[in-house]
Structure formats: structure tokens, C-alpha cells
Design a protein around this motif. Structure first.
Motif, PDB file in Angstrom:
ATOM      1  N   VAL A 103       5.574   8.898  -1.309  1.00 20.35           N
ATOM      2  CA  VAL A 103       5.015  10.013  -2.081  1.00 20.35           C
ATOM      3  C   VAL A 103       5.953  11.220  -2.033  1.00 20.35           C
ATOM      4  O   VAL A 103       6.268  11.825  -3.067  1.00 20.35           O
ATOM      5  N   THR A 157       1.795  -1.169  -6.847  1.00 18.59           N
ATOM      6  CA  THR A 157       1.168  -0.095  -6.060  1.00 18.59           C
ATOM      7  C   THR A 157       1.792   1.255  -6.387  1.00 18.59           C
ATOM      8  O   THR A 157       1.079   2.249  -6.607  1.00 18.59           O
ATOM      9  N   GLN A 167       0.649  15.126  -9.115  1.00 18.65           N
ATOM     10  CA  GLN A 167       0.336  15.683 -10.434  1.00 18.65           C
ATOM     11  C   GLN A 167       1.093  16.973 -10.765  1.00 18.65           C
ATOM     12  O   GLN A 167       1.595  17.129 -11.888  1.00 18.65           O
ATOM     13  N   GLN A 216       3.652   2.068  -9.082  1.00 19.48           N
ATOM     14  CA  GLN A 216       3.478   2.421 -10.487  1.00 19.48           C
ATOM     15  C   GLN A 216       2.073   2.952 -10.765  1.00 19.48           C
ATOM     16  O   GLN A 216       1.885   3.860 -11.579  1.00 19.48           O
ATOM     17  N   ARG A 217       1.075   2.390 -10.092  1.00 22.07           N
ATOM     18  CA  ARG A 217      -0.304   2.800 -10.345  1.00 22.07           C
ATOM     19  C   ARG A 217      -0.665   4.124  -9.678  1.00 22.07           C
ATOM     20  O   ARG A 217      -1.464   4.896 -10.216  1.00 22.07           O
ATOM     21  N   ASN A 218      -0.089   4.396  -8.514  1.00 22.42           N
ATOM     22  CA  ASN A 218      -0.608   5.486  -7.686  1.00 22.42           C
ATOM     23  C   ASN A 218       0.289   6.710  -7.507  1.00 22.42           C
ATOM     24  O   ASN A 218      -0.222   7.794  -7.236  1.00 22.42           O
ATOM     25  N   LEU A 219       1.608   6.550  -7.624  1.00 23.32           N
ATOM     26  CA  LEU A 219       2.493   7.670  -7.276  1.00 23.32           C
ATOM     27  C   LEU A 219       2.216   8.920  -8.099  1.00 23.32           C
ATOM     28  O   LEU A 219       2.153  10.036  -7.561  1.00 23.32           O
ATOM     29  N   LYS A 220       2.047   8.757  -9.395  1.00 21.61           N
ATOM     30  CA  LYS A 220       1.839   9.934 -10.249  1.00 21.61           C
ATOM     31  C   LYS A 220       0.510  10.624  -9.947  1.00 21.61           C
ATOM     32  O   LYS A 220       0.383  11.851 -10.098  1.00 21.61           O
ATOM     33  N   ASN A 221      -0.477   9.855  -9.504  1.00 22.39           N
ATOM     34  CA  ASN A 221      -1.774  10.445  -9.174  1.00 22.39           C
ATOM     35  C   ASN A 221      -1.680  11.387  -7.976  1.00 22.39           C
ATOM     36  O   ASN A 221      -2.441  12.355  -7.874  1.00 22.39           O
ATOM     37  N   TYR A 222      -0.751  11.097  -7.051  1.00 20.13           N
ATOM     38  CA  TYR A 222      -0.587  11.915  -5.849  1.00 20.13           C
ATOM     39  C   TYR A 222       0.425  13.045  -6.047  1.00 20.13           C
ATOM     40  O   TYR A 222       0.635  13.844  -5.131  1.00 20.13           O
ATOM     41  N   SER A 276       0.861  -1.187   0.000  1.00 20.52           N
ATOM     42  CA  SER A 276       0.000   0.000   0.000  1.00 20.52           C
ATOM     43  C   SER A 276       0.893   1.230   0.000  1.00 20.52           C
ATOM     44  O   SER A 276       2.007   1.208   0.534  1.00 20.52           O
ATOM     45  N   LEU A 277       0.421   2.290  -0.615  1.00 25.01           N
ATOM     46  CA  LEU A 277       1.217   3.504  -0.751  1.00 25.01           C
ATOM     47  C   LEU A 277       1.390   4.181   0.601  1.00 25.01           C
ATOM     48  O   LEU A 277       0.459   4.217   1.414  1.00 25.01           O
TER      49      LEU A 277
END
Length: 424
Positions: A216, A243, A253, A245-251, A210-211
Motif C-alpha cells: 500500500v 488482490t 483514494q 488490482q482489486r484493493n490497492l486503489k481503495n486504500y 492478501s494485501l
């Protein structure tokens, strides 16, 4: 134990040899609750003990004392006591109760931070780490605390003594995340951007289900330092967790947008992107790095020119790199030559810049020694990895897990080999 006095007497009597220390340890464990209930009156008893000879008993009393509330007037004496204990205690004895030793050191760290004298904790915590470690490859839970004090006191170089160790043993994942994150920040402070990227890369690519907030924040700095040092942000390597790869860029931006603008090479677009998100960068304490990203775009544009032209006027360089004047272009080129980022000469008479190839021939004694030391380090690392691989392959828990997951085959599962193929 009936009283603190009796316990101190046992500490004095049983600290002589390993067998007696083992018995003493049992007594101390039985007295933990009693010591904590009398925390406020324990300090005078410490004066009856020698921290170098009675380290285990001293540790139990000191840990119990530090678990209680400390008055402001007691803080100074407490700090001095802990520093003396860390410097003189027996590593063999304190390793019998590593959690107690860690607790004392963390309480000490909290006190120097509360008093805003972080620099007083740097040397003691470095000593504490060395005494707690079973080897320099072991990451203790004190590593992140030490690096945090180095950051707060701006003693960046002191942190290098720990950061230069190769770490292979980690007790808690959170310690590794914080150690690499703080290590990245220290290397940024020293402008060792290559080393900073290594540390931050380790946070971003570490296994995670989990992130977490540390990853971050590390990725934000990873993006900025990548742009400053390399002019681009690399793709996630294959071993990065899904986890991340999918989420870091979303947090992150605003940082992704910054990297996209940087890739265009247009100073005005990058400046607009920064102004749009300046409050976010400031809240993240990354505005200083963002400004360095902006400045590095000039250098990156000049470096692109060296790949196309052999000679170019300062006026043309200023125009291509979006600098205001030829004089500004000259200052940037001179600084880049001095830093070894480009190889060029400037003709002051006609304002022309001649770009050259890298003069390094890789045949000096210094370069040969550097290459040899790198090879030796890689060989040692390869040997260590082979040893770890062998250890894991023999681990019962690993074998049990693999046995459950992997399909089992028996000889009966395969067709018999026809007899004619066995004939010669």
C-alpha cells in the motif's frame, strides 16, 4: 557442556579444519540453552577467542550475549565488538549458522538505531551481506536492514552497491517487499526516478494472496513518482495479482484523486486536491513528493507545447503553462533544457522560444557502448530465466502439482486414425 570455560577450550581446539569445525558445531548446538542462561557473563570470554580463526564459536557466544539485555554503558563496547567480528570473521564458518549471524547483525542494527547513530551500521552491514551471500543474486534477510540504515543516515549512494545487483533468489517474501520499497525510497532521494519506479513496481506487482501495508505504501509513492517522471500512472500489468488490482486503489483514494486532477493539466484543480488531502499526505511522509508533483505539472504543460508548436513566445508559454510571468516561464524552460527534458533555444531579443527535435543520432561511441551493454545484460537475463525455467520444470513438487491439476490423456482417449489417412 559443563561450563563456558570448557566450551571456549573446545572452540580454540576444534576450529582448525572442516571436520573438526563440524564436530564443534554439534557441541555448540548442544550448549545453546546453557549459553543463553549465562548471557550476562559471556562478554569477557570473547576476548579469549580470535574472531577470524574461531568464527563459529565466537558467533555462538556473541549471539547468546546479544540475546540478553544490554546496559547503556555496555552498548559502545558491544558495537565495536560486532563491527570487528563482521570485518574479520570467516564467511565459510558463519554460513554454517546463518540464523545466528543474522540475529547478531539485527541486534547490532537495533542498537545503532536506538542510539541514533545509524551511519555506524552502514559499512558493517554491507560487509555482513557480502559474507552471508552465496552469490550476489541472493537476497538475504539483512538487505532490508542495510537499506533502512542507508535511509536513516541519508547515505543513499552507499545503498546503490546493493541495489545494482540482479536478484533471483529470495528466502522470505517480506524481505523482497521491504528491499524494493526501501530501494525505491533511496532512488527517490537520489532523484533517480526511473530506478525508483522499477523498485516500487516490483512491490506493487509482486505475487500476493492478501494485501500488505508495504504494498500500500509503495503504491502511494509509485503514483507520485509516476506523475513526476512520466506525467501519468500506468495501468496494472496483466501479471499483477488480483488482490493488488482489486484493493490497492481503495486504500489510496487521495492519491488516485491527485492523479485524476493531474491528468486535466489544470494547476488550480491540482492545488485544490492537494489542499483537501494535505494532512493525509503529511501523515504518510509524502508531502515533499506531492509538492514535486505540483511543480512537475508546469514542466508537463510546457512539454505538451513542444508537441504542437515550433516557436512560441515566453508570454504565451507562461499563459499556457499557468505560470505568473514570462520570466518564470523562461526559468522553467532553461532548467528543462539543461536537464535534457526538452530541446529548444531562447531568443533573448524578442522573447521567442524555438523548439527542436532530439539531436541524438545514436551513432557515438558512448551510445554504442551503452546499447551493447544493455544487449549483453538482456542476453544474460534470458539465459538465467531459461535456466530457472528448466529447473522448475524438473522440480518434483511442481510436477506433482501440475499432474494433479492437469487432465491426463492416454492414447486410448483419442479416436484411432482411419487407415486410409496413413496410406501415401
Amino acid at each position: 557442556m559443563d561450563s563456558v570455560e570448557a566450551l571456549v577450550a573446545h572452540v580454540q581446539a576444534l576450529s582448525g579444519n572442516p571436520e573438526e569445525v563440524s564436530h564443534l558445531h554439534s557441541l555448540l548446538k548442544q550448549s545453546e540453552d546453557s549459553l543463553r542462561s549465562q548471557a550476562s557473563r559471556l562478554f569477557p570470554f570473547l576476548e579469549q577467542l580470535d574472531p577470524s580463526k574461531h568464527s563459529l564459536g565466537y558467533l555462538y557466544l556473541l549471539e547468546a550475549y546479544s540475546s540478553g539485555p544490554l546496559l547503556e554503558e555496555q552498548a559502545s563496547g558491544y558495537l565495536l565488538t560486532v563491527v570487528e567480528f563482521i570485518d574479520s570473521c570467516s564467511a565459510e564458518q558463519i554460513r554454517l549458522a546463518p540464523d545466528k549471524f543474522t540475529s547478531v547483525c539485527k541486534s547490532f542494527k537495533d542498537q545503532v538505531m536506538q542510539l541514533e547513530v545509524a551511519i555506524r551500521g552502514v559499512a558493517p552491514l554491507r560487509t555482513a551481506i557480502r559474507k552471508l551471500q552465496t552469490s550476489s543474486e541472493h537476497l538475504t534477510t539483512l538487505h532490508p536492514d542495510f537499506l533502512l540504515l542507508c535511509l536513516l543516515s541519508k547515505c543513499y549512494k552507499a545503498g546503490l552497491s546493493i541495489l545494482d545487483d540482479d536478484i533471483f533468489e529470495v528466502d522470505q517474501p517480506r524481505d523482497l517487499f521491504l528491499y524494493c520499497y526501501y530501494g525505491g525510497m533511496i532512488n527517490i532521494g537520489l532523484k533517480r526516478f526511473h530506478k525508483a519506479l522499477e523498485c516500487l513496481h516490483n512491490v506493487v506487482t509482486a505475487p500476493m494472496t492478501s494485501l500488505n501495508a508495504i504494498a500500500v505504501e509503495a503504491f502511494k509513492k509509485y503514483v507520485l513518482v509516476s506523475l513526476i517522471h512520466n506525467g501519468q500512472v500506468p495501468s496494472f500489468p496483466k501479471y499483477t495479482s488480483g488482490t493488488a488490482q482489486r484493493n490497492l486503489k481503495n486504500y489510496t483514494q487521495p492519491y488516485t484523486d491527485l492523479a485524476n486532477c493531474y491528468a486535466t493539466g489544470k494547476f488550480s484543480e491540482l492545488e485544490t486536491s492537494i489542499q483537501t488531502n494535505i494532512e493525509k499526505f503529511q501523515a504518510d511522509n509524502n508531502l515533499g513528493l506531492v509538492r514535486q508533483v505540483l511543480s512537475s505539472l508546469y514542466k508537463r504543460n510546457i512539454q505538451r507545447l513542444t508537441q504542437t508548436y515550433l516557436t512560441l513566445s515566453l508570454q504565451d508559454i507562461a499563459g499556457a503553462a499557468q505560470l505568473k510571468t514570462p520570466r518564470e516561464a523562461e526559468m522553467h524552460v532553461l532548467r528543462m533544457i539543461q536537464d535534457g527534458e526538452i530541446f529548444a533555444t531562447i531568443n533573448q531579443k524578442d522573447g521567442m522560444v524555438s523548439f527542436h527535435e532530439d539531436p541524438e543520432q545514436y551513432k557515438t561511441c558512448e551510445m554504442i557502448e551503452h546499447i551493447d551493454s544493455s544487449i549483453q545484460r538482456l542476453m544474460a537475463l534470458s539465459k538465467k530465466l531459461s535456466s530457472i525455467d528448466e529447473h522448475i520444470s524438473c522440480d518434483p513438487a511442481y510436477l506433482t502439482k501440475i499432474g494433479r491439476e492437469r487432465q491426463r490423456f492416454d492414447f486410448d482417449d483419442f479416436d484411432s486414425v482411419p487407415h486410409k489417412f496413413l496410406q501415401t
